[in-house]
Motif scaffolding. Structure first.
Motif, PDB file in Angstrom:
ATOM      1  N   ARG A   1       7.764   1.063 -15.792  1.00  0.00           N
ATOM      2  CA  ARG A   1       6.710   0.173 -16.301  1.00  0.00           C
ATOM      3  C   ARG A   1       6.445  -0.867 -15.223  1.00  0.00           C
ATOM      4  O   ARG A   1       7.237  -1.777 -15.015  1.00  0.00           O
ATOM      5  N   VAL A   2       5.332  -0.699 -14.517  1.00  0.00           N
ATOM      6  CA  VAL A   2       5.044  -1.526 -13.336  1.00  0.00           C
ATOM      7  C   VAL A   2       4.146  -2.702 -13.714  1.00  0.00           C
ATOM      8  O   VAL A   2       3.134  -2.533 -14.398  1.00  0.00           O
ATOM      9  N   VAL A   3       4.528  -3.876 -13.269  1.00  0.00           N
ATOM     10  CA  VAL A   3       3.715  -5.091 -13.377  1.00  0.00           C
ATOM     11  C   VAL A   3       3.524  -5.642 -11.965  1.00  0.00           C
ATOM     12  O   VAL A   3       4.485  -5.754 -11.203  1.00  0.00           O
ATOM     13  N   LYS A   4       2.286  -5.963 -11.612  1.00  0.00           N
ATOM     14  CA  LYS A   4       2.002  -6.594 -10.328  1.00  0.00           C
ATOM     15  C   LYS A   4       2.295  -8.081 -10.434  1.00  0.00           C
ATOM     16  O   LYS A   4       1.833  -8.751 -11.369  1.00  0.00           O
ATOM     17  N   GLY A   5       3.069  -8.615  -9.476  1.00  0.00           N
ATOM     18  CA  GLY A   5       3.336 -10.041  -9.526  1.00  0.00           C
ATOM     19  C   GLY A   5       4.276 -10.501  -8.432  1.00  0.00           C
ATOM     20  O   GLY A   5       4.965  -9.701  -7.790  1.00  0.00           O
ATOM     21  N   LEU A   6       4.288 -11.814  -8.206  1.00  0.00           N
ATOM     22  CA  LEU A   6       5.201 -12.491  -7.272  1.00  0.00           C
ATOM     23  C   LEU A   6       4.906 -12.186  -5.809  1.00  0.00           C
ATOM     24  O   LEU A   6       5.727 -12.498  -4.948  1.00  0.00           O
ATOM     25  N   GLY A   7       3.730 -11.618  -5.520  1.00  0.00           N
ATOM     26  CA  GLY A   7       3.427 -11.258  -4.145  1.00  0.00           C
ATOM     27  C   GLY A   7       2.158 -11.870  -3.588  1.00  0.00           C
ATOM     28  O   GLY A   7       1.833 -11.627  -2.426  1.00  0.00           O
ATOM     29  N   HIS A   8       1.430 -12.678  -4.386  1.00  0.00           N
ATOM     30  CA  HIS A   8       0.164 -13.204  -3.845  1.00  0.00           C
ATOM     31  C   HIS A   8       0.310 -14.609  -3.276  1.00  0.00           C
ATOM     32  O   HIS A   8      -0.592 -15.100  -2.595  1.00  0.00           O
ATOM     33  N   MET A   9       1.435 -15.264  -3.533  1.00  0.00           N
ATOM     34  CA  MET A   9       1.682 -16.584  -2.942  1.00  0.00           C
ATOM     35  C   MET A   9       2.620 -16.418  -1.750  1.00  0.00           C
ATOM     36  O   MET A   9       3.566 -15.629  -1.796  1.00  0.00           O
ATOM     37  N   GLY A  10       2.377 -17.115  -0.660  1.00  0.00           N
ATOM     38  CA  GLY A  10       3.215 -17.026   0.518  1.00  0.00           C
ATOM     39  C   GLY A  10       4.653 -17.443   0.234  1.00  0.00           C
ATOM     40  O   GLY A  10       4.904 -18.313  -0.610  1.00  0.00           O
ATOM     41  N   TYR A  11       5.586 -16.843   0.927  1.00  0.00           N
ATOM     42  CA  TYR A  11       6.986 -17.123   0.631  1.00  0.00           C
ATOM     43  C   TYR A  11       7.363 -18.569   0.919  1.00  0.00           C
ATOM     44  O   TYR A  11       8.228 -19.147   0.250  1.00  0.00           O
ATOM     45  N   HIS A  12       6.713 -19.202   1.902  1.00  0.00           N
ATOM     46  CA  HIS A  12       6.991 -20.616   2.166  1.00  0.00           C
ATOM     47  C   HIS A  12       6.581 -21.470   0.969  1.00  0.00           C
ATOM     48  O   HIS A  12       7.301 -22.400   0.568  1.00  0.00           O
ATOM     49  N   ASP A  13       5.418 -21.162   0.390  1.00  0.00           N
ATOM     50  CA  ASP A  13       4.960 -21.912  -0.773  1.00  0.00           C
ATOM     51  C   ASP A  13       5.855 -21.644  -1.979  1.00  0.00           C
ATOM     52  O   ASP A  13       6.147 -22.559  -2.763  1.00  0.00           O
ATOM     53  N   LEU A  14       6.276 -20.394  -2.163  1.00  0.00           N
ATOM     54  CA  LEU A  14       7.212 -20.091  -3.242  1.00  0.00           C
ATOM     55  C   LEU A  14       8.472 -20.947  -3.120  1.00  0.00           C
ATOM     56  O   LEU A  14       8.977 -21.497  -4.096  1.00  0.00           O
ATOM     57  N   GLU A  15       8.956 -21.053  -1.906  1.00  0.00           N
ATOM     58  CA  GLU A  15      10.189 -21.802  -1.656  1.00  0.00           C
ATOM     59  C   GLU A  15      10.015 -23.285  -1.900  1.00  0.00           C
ATOM     60  O   GLU A  15      10.918 -23.954  -2.441  1.00  0.00           O
ATOM     61  N   ASP A  16       8.844 -23.815  -1.548  1.00  0.00           N
ATOM     62  CA  ASP A  16       8.637 -25.262  -1.580  1.00  0.00           C
ATOM     63  C   ASP A  16       8.036 -25.786  -2.878  1.00  0.00           C
ATOM     64  O   ASP A  16       8.182 -26.973  -3.185  1.00  0.00           O
ATOM     65  N   GLU A  17       7.333 -24.932  -3.620  1.00  0.00           N
ATOM     66  CA  GLU A  17       6.503 -25.431  -4.713  1.00  0.00           C
ATOM     67  C   GLU A  17       7.074 -25.245  -6.111  1.00  0.00           C
ATOM     68  O   GLU A  17       6.441 -25.638  -7.088  1.00  0.00           O
ATOM     69  N   ALA A  18       8.242 -24.633  -6.259  1.00  0.00           N
ATOM     70  CA  ALA A  18       8.803 -24.426  -7.595  1.00  0.00           C
ATOM     71  C   ALA A  18       9.024 -25.776  -8.282  1.00  0.00           C
ATOM     72  O   ALA A  18       9.561 -26.712  -7.681  1.00  0.00           O
ATOM     73  N   ARG A  19       8.575 -25.883  -9.544  1.00  0.00           N
ATOM     74  CA  ARG A  19       8.686 -27.118 -10.311  1.00  0.00           C
ATOM     75  C   ARG A  19       9.077 -26.779 -11.752  1.00  0.00           C
ATOM     76  O   ARG A  19       8.747 -25.709 -12.255  1.00  0.00           O
ATOM     77  N   PRO A  20       9.729 -27.702 -12.451  1.00  0.00           N
ATOM     78  CA  PRO A  20      10.037 -27.480 -13.872  1.00  0.00           C
ATOM     79  C   PRO A  20       8.756 -27.374 -14.694  1.00  0.00           C
ATOM     80  O   PRO A  20       7.703 -27.891 -14.303  1.00  0.00           O
ATOM     81  N   ALA A  21       8.847 -26.724 -15.834  1.00  0.00           N
ATOM     82  CA  ALA A  21       7.689 -26.601 -16.729  1.00  0.00           C
ATOM     83  C   ALA A  21       7.175 -27.982 -17.098  1.00  0.00           C
ATOM     84  O   ALA A  21       7.950 -28.894 -17.407  1.00  0.00           O
TER      85      ALA A  21
END
Length: 238
Positions: free
Chosen positions: A129-149
């Motif tokens: 069961r394939v879902v597309k995701g987690l690949g459209h944001m650059g890895y640097h932004d993923l690393e730097d931009e994570a925030r609590p809900a």
């Protein structure tokens, strides 16, 4: 499409790929309290140290498949046919791969606007069961931009898939990793998250990301896709 059995919560996340994207996602997941199992083309012993440093475990492909509730594909897209389709039967697979000619070579089959690349992956992984995701944001932004809900300035990640319950499970994962989930639509709609689309590389909030997706039809890439598909942007029902 919906499956007969609803997926349970993702407590153990598998990762195929220990490169930059895979390592960042593994670190985010471990920081969020998940058990993270990572495999790569190298033997587990060769990546055990770097993975332990970010709170993840190096493992064999068989262990990752057997013990993970969901598996992220963070490999060069050109290697998707090497994935063990039989072993991945029934698994929730999150496709974070994208076509890059520098890594994949010149591959017209991976750059065909008549289909999304995640649909190619789904055809190969016929029982997954394939879902597309987690690949459209650059890895640097993923690393730097994570925030609590609920945090001010929280960024968004879009996902696309054909099963509402799988989308819900992946949306919960996205939220856990530190981003607002936005559902783009069916798996075919995942083409809106690929290179060439406005959402690819976007480091924006949920409202702005939704605007990008809504404007895809009139964007340069959207027009190319619609022309290649005989005037239809997505298949009926997508």
């Amino acid at each position: 499409m919906t499956t007969d059995a609803a997926p349970g919560p993702i407590r153990t996340l598998g990762m195929f790929g220990a490169g930059r994207l895979g390592s960042v996602l593994a670190a985010l997941a471990a920081r969020a309290g998940l058990r993270v199992l990572v495999t790569s083309s190298r033997t587990p012993a060769l990546i055990a140290g770097p993975m332990a440093a970010i709170g993840a475990e190096a493992a064999s492909p068989a262990t990752v498949i057997a013990e993970s509730d969901a598996i992220v594909l963070a490999l060069p897209l050109g290697r998707y046919r090497d994935l063990p389709a039989d072993a991945l039967q029934g698994k929730l697979v999150i496709d974070a791969m994208n076509y890059w000619w520098g890594a994949d070579g010149i591959r017209p089959d991976l750059d065909d606007p008549r289909t999304s690349t995640s649909e190619l992956v789904q055809r190969h992984l016929r029982g997954s069961r394939v879902v597309k995701g987690l690949g459209h944001m650059g890895y640097h932004d993923l690393e730097d931009e994570a925030r609590p809900a609920g945090a001010a300035g929280r960024k968004a990640i879009a996902i696309a898939g054909d099963d509402e319950r799988d989308l819900d499970a992946v949306a919960q994962l996205v939220d856990l990793l530190g981003f607002d989930p936005v559902v783009a639509g069916s798996l075919a709609s995942g083409i809106m998250l690929e290179p060439g689309a406005d959402a690819f590389g976007a480091d924006v909030g949920a409202d702005e990301l939704r605007e990008m997706l809504a404007g895809f039809a009139t964007s340069r890439r959207g027009i190319v896709v619609a022309r290649a598909r005989g005037g239809r942007l997505f298949p009926t029902g997508a």
